[in-house]
Write a protein that holds these residues in place. Structure first.
Motif, PDB file in Angstrom:
ATOM      1  N   LEU A   5    -110.299 -66.967  10.665  1.00  0.00           N
ATOM      2  CA  LEU A   5    -111.399 -66.823  11.620  1.00  0.00           C
ATOM      3  C   LEU A   5    -110.882 -66.890  13.062  1.00  0.00           C
ATOM      4  CD1 LEU A   5    -114.060 -69.053   9.833  1.00  0.00           C
ATOM      5  CD2 LEU A   5    -114.226 -66.574  10.197  1.00  0.00           C
ATOM      6  N   GLU A   6    -109.901 -67.739  13.297  1.00  0.00           N
ATOM      7  CA  GLU A   6    -109.349 -67.876  14.648  1.00  0.00           C
ATOM      8  C   GLU A   6    -108.572 -66.622  15.049  1.00  0.00           C
ATOM      9  OE1 GLU A   6    -107.602 -71.541  17.239  1.00  0.00           O
ATOM     10  OE2 GLU A   6    -106.742 -71.287  15.242  1.00  0.00           O
ATOM     11  N   LYS A   7    -107.789 -66.074  14.147  1.00  0.00           N
ATOM     12  CA  LYS A   7    -107.034 -64.851  14.440  1.00  0.00           C
ATOM     13  C   LYS A   7    -107.950 -63.682  14.749  1.00  0.00           C
ATOM     14  CE  LYS A   7    -102.683 -65.739  12.097  1.00  0.00           C
ATOM     15  NZ  LYS A   7    -101.790 -65.380  11.001  1.00  0.00           N
ATOM     16  N   ALA A   8    -109.132 -63.681  14.141  1.00  0.00           N
ATOM     17  CA  ALA A   8    -110.108 -62.611  14.385  1.00  0.00           C
ATOM     18  C   ALA A   8    -110.948 -62.882  15.631  1.00  0.00           C
ATOM     19  CB  ALA A   8    -111.010 -62.450  13.159  1.00  0.00           C
ATOM     20  N   GLY A   9    -110.754 -64.042  16.268  1.00  0.00           N
ATOM     21  CA  GLY A   9    -111.491 -64.357  17.483  1.00  0.00           C
ATOM     22  C   GLY A   9    -112.907 -64.848  17.248  1.00  0.00           C
ATOM     23  N   ILE A  10    -113.191 -65.320  16.042  1.00  0.00           N
ATOM     24  CA  ILE A  10    -114.540 -65.767  15.694  1.00  0.00           C
ATOM     25  C   ILE A  10    -114.714 -67.258  15.972  1.00  0.00           C
ATOM     26  CG2 ILE A  10    -116.198 -65.984  13.792  1.00  0.00           C
ATOM     27  CD1 ILE A  10    -114.732 -63.434  12.637  1.00  0.00           C
ATOM     28  N   VAL A  11    -113.650 -68.032  15.813  1.00  0.00           N
ATOM     29  CA  VAL A  11    -113.681 -69.450  16.154  1.00  0.00           C
ATOM     30  C   VAL A  11    -112.521 -69.765  17.095  1.00  0.00           C
ATOM     31  CG1 VAL A  11    -114.760 -70.115  13.953  1.00  0.00           C
ATOM     32  CG2 VAL A  11    -112.280 -70.268  14.209  1.00  0.00           C
ATOM     33  N   VAL A  12    -112.664 -70.893  17.802  1.00  0.00           N
ATOM     34  CA  VAL A  12    -111.627 -71.358  18.718  1.00  0.00           C
ATOM     35  C   VAL A  12    -111.330 -72.810  18.364  1.00  0.00           C
ATOM     36  CG1 VAL A  12    -111.079 -71.845  21.138  1.00  0.00           C
ATOM     37  CG2 VAL A  12    -112.462 -69.845  20.550  1.00  0.00           C
ATOM     38  N   GLY A  13    -110.054 -73.122  18.226  1.00  0.00           N
ATOM     39  CA  GLY A  13    -109.635 -74.481  17.919  1.00  0.00           C
ATOM     40  C   GLY A  13    -108.975 -75.137  19.117  1.00  0.00           C
ATOM     41  N   THR A  14    -109.258 -76.434  19.307  1.00  0.00           N
ATOM     42  CA  THR A  14    -108.620 -77.202  20.372  1.00  0.00           C
ATOM     43  C   THR A  14    -108.203 -78.559  19.810  1.00  0.00           C
ATOM     44  OG1 THR A  14    -110.767 -78.054  21.103  1.00  0.00           O
ATOM     45  CG2 THR A  14    -109.912 -76.143  22.268  1.00  0.00           C
ATOM     46  N   LEU A  15    -107.114 -79.069  20.338  1.00  0.00           N
ATOM     47  CA  LEU A  15    -106.604 -80.373  19.922  1.00  0.00           C
ATOM     48  C   LEU A  15    -107.002 -81.391  20.985  1.00  0.00           C
ATOM     49  CD1 LEU A  15    -104.933 -81.670  17.673  1.00  0.00           C
ATOM     50  CD2 LEU A  15    -102.913 -81.279  19.074  1.00  0.00           C
ATOM     51  N   GLU A  16    -107.649 -82.486  20.563  1.00  0.00           N
ATOM     52  CA  GLU A  16    -108.101 -83.516  21.495  1.00  0.00           C
ATOM     53  C   GLU A  16    -107.708 -84.889  20.958  1.00  0.00           C
ATOM     54  OE1 GLU A  16    -112.261 -83.133  22.385  1.00  0.00           O
ATOM     55  OE2 GLU A  16    -112.110 -80.947  22.533  1.00  0.00           O
ATOM     56  N   LEU A  17    -107.546 -85.821  21.873  1.00  0.00           N
ATOM     57  CA  LEU A  17    -107.221 -87.192  21.489  1.00  0.00           C
ATOM     58  C   LEU A  17    -108.496 -88.026  21.476  1.00  0.00           C
ATOM     59  CD1 LEU A  17    -103.957 -87.924  23.503  1.00  0.00           C
ATOM     60  CD2 LEU A  17    -104.187 -87.395  21.072  1.00  0.00           C
ATOM     61  N   SER A  18    -108.664 -88.810  20.413  1.00  0.00           N
ATOM     62  CA  SER A  18    -109.808 -89.719  20.332  1.00  0.00           C
ATOM     63  C   SER A  18    -109.512 -90.963  21.169  1.00  0.00           C
ATOM     64  CB  SER A  18    -110.078 -90.106  18.874  1.00  0.00           C
ATOM     65  OG  SER A  18    -109.000 -90.874  18.377  1.00  0.00           O
ATOM     66  N   ALA A  19    -110.501 -91.838  21.301  1.00  0.00           N
ATOM     67  CA  ALA A  19    -110.338 -93.060  22.086  1.00  0.00           C
ATOM     68  C   ALA A  19    -109.202 -93.946  21.555  1.00  0.00           C
ATOM     69  CB  ALA A  19    -111.649 -93.843  22.091  1.00  0.00           C
TER      70      ALA A  19
END
Length: 116
Positions: free
Chosen positions: A53-67
Motif C-alpha cells: 500500500l505504501e509503494k502504491a502511495g495509498i498509505v504513509v508510514g512514519t516512525l515516532e518515539l513514545s513517551a
C-alpha cells in the motif's frame, strides 16, 4: 502515471486484507501493533500488506518515539481518488511512451504532454 504505476495501484487494492487496512485507517492513523490487533493479523503479514500500500502511495508510514522512548511505526491514509476509465488507461500508456526528458515521441510532433 505510467502503466507500471497504475498496475501497482490496482494490485494494491486487489486483496481483501488491504481493503480492510484501508477501512481501519480511514477512521484514524494508528501504529502497527494496534492495527494488527484490530485486524487480527500477524505483524509480519500486516507489514507485507502495508509495504504494498505504501509503494502504491495509498498509505504513509512514519516512525515516532513514545513517551517511554519506544519506537512506534504509525500509518495513515494518503489522500487518493482513484478513477479508472478508458482515459486513465490510455493516459498511462501514453506516459510510457514519453522519453526521459518529458517530451512526447516524435510520431506525435514532439508536443509536450501534461498529465493530470
Amino acid at each position: 502515471m505510467t502503466s507500471e504505476e497504475l498496475l501497482a495501484v490496482l494490485a494494491a487494492f486487489g486483496h481483501v486484507q488491504r481493503l480492510r487496512i484501508i477501512t481501519e485507517l480511514a477512521a484514524s492513523r494508528m501504529y502497527v501493533s494496534e492495527l494488527a490487533r484490530r485486524l487480527e493479523m500477524s505483524r509480519p503479514l500486516l507489514y507485507m500488506h502495508l509495504e504494498r500500500l505504501e509503494k502504491a502511495g495509498i498509505v504513509v508510514g512514519t516512525l515516532e518515539l513514545s513517551a517511554d522512548g519506544k519506537a512506534l511505526r504509525y500509518f495513515e491514509l494518503a489522500p487518493f481518488d482513484l478513477r479508472l476509465n478508458v482515459e486513465t488507461i490510455s493516459a498511462a500508456l501514453r506516459a510510457d511512451e514519453t522519453d526521459p526528458d518529458g517530451r512526447a515521441p516524435a510520431s506525435e510532433g514532439g508536443q509536450r504532454r501534461v498529465s493530470g
